[in-house]
Design a protein around this motif. Structure first.
Motif, PDB file in Angstrom:
ATOM      1  N   LEU A   6      -1.227  -2.456  -4.665  1.00  0.00           N
ATOM      2  CA  LEU A   6      -2.260  -2.732  -5.457  1.00  0.00           C
ATOM      3  C   LEU A   6      -3.290  -1.444  -5.634  1.00  0.00           C
ATOM      4  O   LEU A   6      -4.060  -1.211  -6.546  1.00  0.00           O
ATOM      5  CB  LEU A   6      -3.224  -3.784  -4.796  1.00  0.00           C
ATOM      6  N   LYS A   7      -3.222  -0.560  -4.537  1.00  0.00           N
ATOM      7  CA  LYS A   7      -4.047   0.358  -4.313  1.00  0.00           C
ATOM      8  C   LYS A   7      -3.567   1.502  -5.340  1.00  0.00           C
ATOM      9  O   LYS A   7      -4.212   2.415  -5.821  1.00  0.00           O
ATOM     10  CB  LYS A   7      -4.390   1.044  -2.987  1.00  0.00           C
ATOM     11  N   LEU A   9      -2.114   0.841  -8.190  1.00  0.00           N
ATOM     12  CA  LEU A   9      -2.228   0.286  -9.543  1.00  0.00           C
ATOM     13  C   LEU A   9      -3.863   0.406  -9.834  1.00  0.00           C
ATOM     14  O   LEU A   9      -4.244   0.849 -11.092  1.00  0.00           O
ATOM     15  CB  LEU A   9      -2.049  -1.051  -9.735  1.00  0.00           C
ATOM     16  N   PHE A  10      -4.748   0.240  -8.637  1.00  0.00           N
ATOM     17  CA  PHE A  10      -6.126   0.540  -8.995  1.00  0.00           C
ATOM     18  C   PHE A  10      -6.559   1.506  -8.080  1.00  0.00           C
ATOM     19  O   PHE A  10      -7.361   1.052  -7.005  1.00  0.00           O
ATOM     20  CB  PHE A  10      -6.693  -0.864  -8.734  1.00  0.00           C
ATOM     21  N   PRO A  11      -6.491   2.827  -7.997  1.00  0.00           N
ATOM     22  CA  PRO A  11      -6.650   3.775  -7.018  1.00  0.00           C
ATOM     23  C   PRO A  11      -8.405   3.724  -7.090  1.00  0.00           C
ATOM     24  O   PRO A  11      -8.942   3.458  -8.135  1.00  0.00           O
ATOM     25  CB  PRO A  11      -6.270   4.974  -7.627  1.00  0.00           C
ATOM     26  N   ARG A  12      -8.981   4.235  -5.860  1.00  0.00           N
ATOM     27  CA  ARG A  12     -10.276   4.571  -5.626  1.00  0.00           C
ATOM     28  C   ARG A  12     -11.003   5.647  -6.408  1.00  0.00           C
ATOM     29  O   ARG A  12     -12.116   5.641  -6.702  1.00  0.00           O
ATOM     30  CB  ARG A  12     -10.702   4.229  -4.337  1.00  0.00           C
ATOM     31  N   ALA A  13     -10.045   6.489  -6.599  1.00  0.00           N
ATOM     32  CA  ALA A  13     -10.535   7.831  -7.204  1.00  0.00           C
ATOM     33  C   ALA A  13      -9.354   8.416  -7.808  1.00  0.00           C
ATOM     34  O   ALA A  13      -8.245   8.157  -7.477  1.00  0.00           O
ATOM     35  CB  ALA A  13     -11.099   8.572  -6.319  1.00  0.00           C
ATOM     36  N   VAL A  14      -9.782   8.992  -9.030  1.00  0.00           N
ATOM     37  CA  VAL A  14      -8.390   9.641  -9.772  1.00  0.00           C
ATOM     38  C   VAL A  14      -9.274  11.198 -10.212  1.00  0.00           C
ATOM     39  O   VAL A  14     -10.302  11.175 -10.696  1.00  0.00           O
ATOM     40  CB  VAL A  14      -8.441   8.921 -11.188  1.00  0.00           C
ATOM     41  N   LEU A 188      11.297  -4.332  -5.596  1.00  0.00           N
ATOM     42  CA  LEU A 188      11.721  -2.869  -5.618  1.00  0.00           C
ATOM     43  C   LEU A 188      10.323  -2.108  -5.961  1.00  0.00           C
ATOM     44  O   LEU A 188      10.217  -0.868  -5.736  1.00  0.00           O
ATOM     45  CB  LEU A 188      13.051  -2.606  -6.058  1.00  0.00           C
ATOM     46  N   SER A 189       9.871  -2.389  -7.140  1.00  0.00           N
ATOM     47  CA  SER A 189       8.773  -1.590  -7.817  1.00  0.00           C
ATOM     48  C   SER A 189       7.604  -1.662  -6.771  1.00  0.00           C
ATOM     49  O   SER A 189       6.878  -0.605  -6.713  1.00  0.00           O
ATOM     50  CB  SER A 189       8.111  -2.594  -8.995  1.00  0.00           C
ATOM     51  N   GLY A 190       7.110  -2.564  -6.190  1.00  0.00           N
ATOM     52  CA  GLY A 190       6.172  -2.631  -4.970  1.00  0.00           C
ATOM     53  C   GLY A 190       6.522  -1.702  -3.860  1.00  0.00           C
ATOM     54  O   GLY A 190       5.680  -0.802  -3.488  1.00  0.00           O
ATOM     55  N   LEU A 191       7.959  -1.679  -3.635  1.00  0.00           N
ATOM     56  CA  LEU A 191       8.351  -0.603  -2.482  1.00  0.00           C
ATOM     57  C   LEU A 191       8.203   0.719  -2.993  1.00  0.00           C
ATOM     58  O   LEU A 191       8.045   1.658  -2.273  1.00  0.00           O
ATOM     59  CB  LEU A 191       9.749  -1.147  -2.024  1.00  0.00           C
ATOM     60  N   ILE A 196       5.536   6.159  -2.761  1.00  0.00           N
ATOM     61  CA  ILE A 196       4.853   7.215  -3.442  1.00  0.00           C
ATOM     62  C   ILE A 196       3.534   7.569  -2.651  1.00  0.00           C
ATOM     63  O   ILE A 196       3.278   8.585  -2.218  1.00  0.00           O
ATOM     64  CB  ILE A 196       4.387   6.703  -4.853  1.00  0.00           C
ATOM     65  N   ARG A 197       2.862   6.313  -2.033  1.00  0.00           N
ATOM     66  CA  ARG A 197       1.733   6.514  -1.417  1.00  0.00           C
ATOM     67  C   ARG A 197       1.934   7.029  -0.030  1.00  0.00           C
ATOM     68  O   ARG A 197       1.120   7.799   0.596  1.00  0.00           O
ATOM     69  CB  ARG A 197       0.770   5.196  -1.359  1.00  0.00           C
ATOM     70  N   LYS A 198       3.121   6.587   0.431  1.00  0.00           N
ATOM     71  CA  LYS A 198       3.646   7.070   1.832  1.00  0.00           C
ATOM     72  C   LYS A 198       3.836   8.407   1.888  1.00  0.00           C
ATOM     73  O   LYS A 198       3.199   9.076   2.748  1.00  0.00           O
ATOM     74  CB  LYS A 198       4.742   6.137   2.440  1.00  0.00           C
ATOM     75  N   ASP A 199       4.633   8.884   0.941  1.00  0.00           N
ATOM     76  CA  ASP A 199       4.865  10.360   0.935  1.00  0.00           C
ATOM     77  C   ASP A 199       3.722  11.344   0.475  1.00  0.00           C
ATOM     78  O   ASP A 199       3.577  12.396   1.125  1.00  0.00           O
ATOM     79  CB  ASP A 199       5.999  10.626  -0.009  1.00  0.00           C
ATOM     80  N   LYS A 200       2.726  10.636  -0.629  1.00  0.00           N
ATOM     81  CA  LYS A 200       1.457  11.276  -0.767  1.00  0.00           C
ATOM     82  C   LYS A 200       1.775  12.682  -1.496  1.00  0.00           C
ATOM     83  O   LYS A 200       0.686  13.248  -1.916  1.00  0.00           O
ATOM     84  CB  LYS A 200       0.658  11.668   0.290  1.00  0.00           C
ATOM     85  N   GLY A 201       3.043  12.942  -1.822  1.00  0.00           N
ATOM     86  CA  GLY A 201       3.216  14.319  -2.394  1.00  0.00           C
ATOM     87  C   GLY A 201       2.930  14.401  -3.807  1.00  0.00           C
ATOM     88  O   GLY A 201       2.362  15.395  -4.501  1.00  0.00           O
TER      89      GLY A 201
END
Length: 206
Positions: A6-7, A9-14, A188-191, A196-201
């Motif tokens: 969810l974060k 899809l809806f990030p706190r900042a861009v 799998l899309s959620g994973l 992506i967020r886990k790697d943060k690259g």
């Protein structure tokens, strides 16, 4: 994982530079948007489609001729499926060309490959459901090609135990198309977004 999904899809900042158009064109996000559109339109189609050999094609004719917006809804579902496959393929090519599959993103690359294969299989299972002549011949051709592969005979027997277009095979394609494969795609899309967020690259501002 759901919270990170969810974060994503809806990030706190861009960052402002991330809002500009680039050669990637947010291909992964567009593909997921098509997946949600497919789920919404497919859910509406379930109200009219009948998964039996005798009623499948007449139910499609009824949808297109007698239901308000039915032809548009079916066309939307079909076009969204085409765009979904094209966008996933382009996204995969972008990952290959930019080397984004390399360490530490190997796991996410495998998840993405699984999404691509499932998307192709989802399209294949949906192709039979209208039960018109084109669908029957195309599915029959696919089953014959599958039969030539290793363990293809067992897979063919599991998918079409009584022949292409027969009651059991149509029901299996139907359940795969509306329940099992979409569920796997969303999981799998959620994973995928979680990794992506886990790697943060890809998202340095997270």
């Amino acid at each position: 994982m759901i919270e990170d999904f969810l974060k994503h899809l809806f990030p706190r900042a861009v960052l402002q530079r991330n809002l500009t158009l680039s050669y990637t064109l947010c291909l992964g996000g567009l593909a997921f948007s098509c997946l949600m559109l497919l789920a919404a339109s497919g859910l509406l189609l379930l109200f009219y489609y009948q998964p039996t050999p005798a009623a499948a094609y007449p139910s499609i004719l009824l949808l297109e001729s007698s239901v308000w917006g039915g032809r548009y809804l079916r066309s939307l579902h079909r076009l969204a499926s085409h765009f979904f496959l094209v966008l996933i393929v382009l996204h995969t090519l972008r990952v290959i060309l930019t080397g984004a599959y390399q360490k530490p993103r190997e796991l996410n690359w495998l998840v993405g490959c699984a999404l691509l294969l499932l998307a192709i299989f989802e399209g294949y299972t949906g192709y039979l459901l209208p039960m018109d002549q084109l669908a029957l011949w195309a599915t029959q051709t696919g089953m014959e090609l599958l039969h030539t592969m290793p363990v293809g005979g067992a897979l063919r027997a599991a998918l079409v135990p009584d022949g292409v277009g027969e009651p059991a095979s149509l029901l299996r394609f139907y359940v795969l198309h509306i329940l099992m494969i979409p569920g796997a795609l969303f999981f799998l899309s959620g994973l995928h977004f979680y990794r992506i967020r886990k790697d943060k690259g890809v998202l340095p501002y997270l």
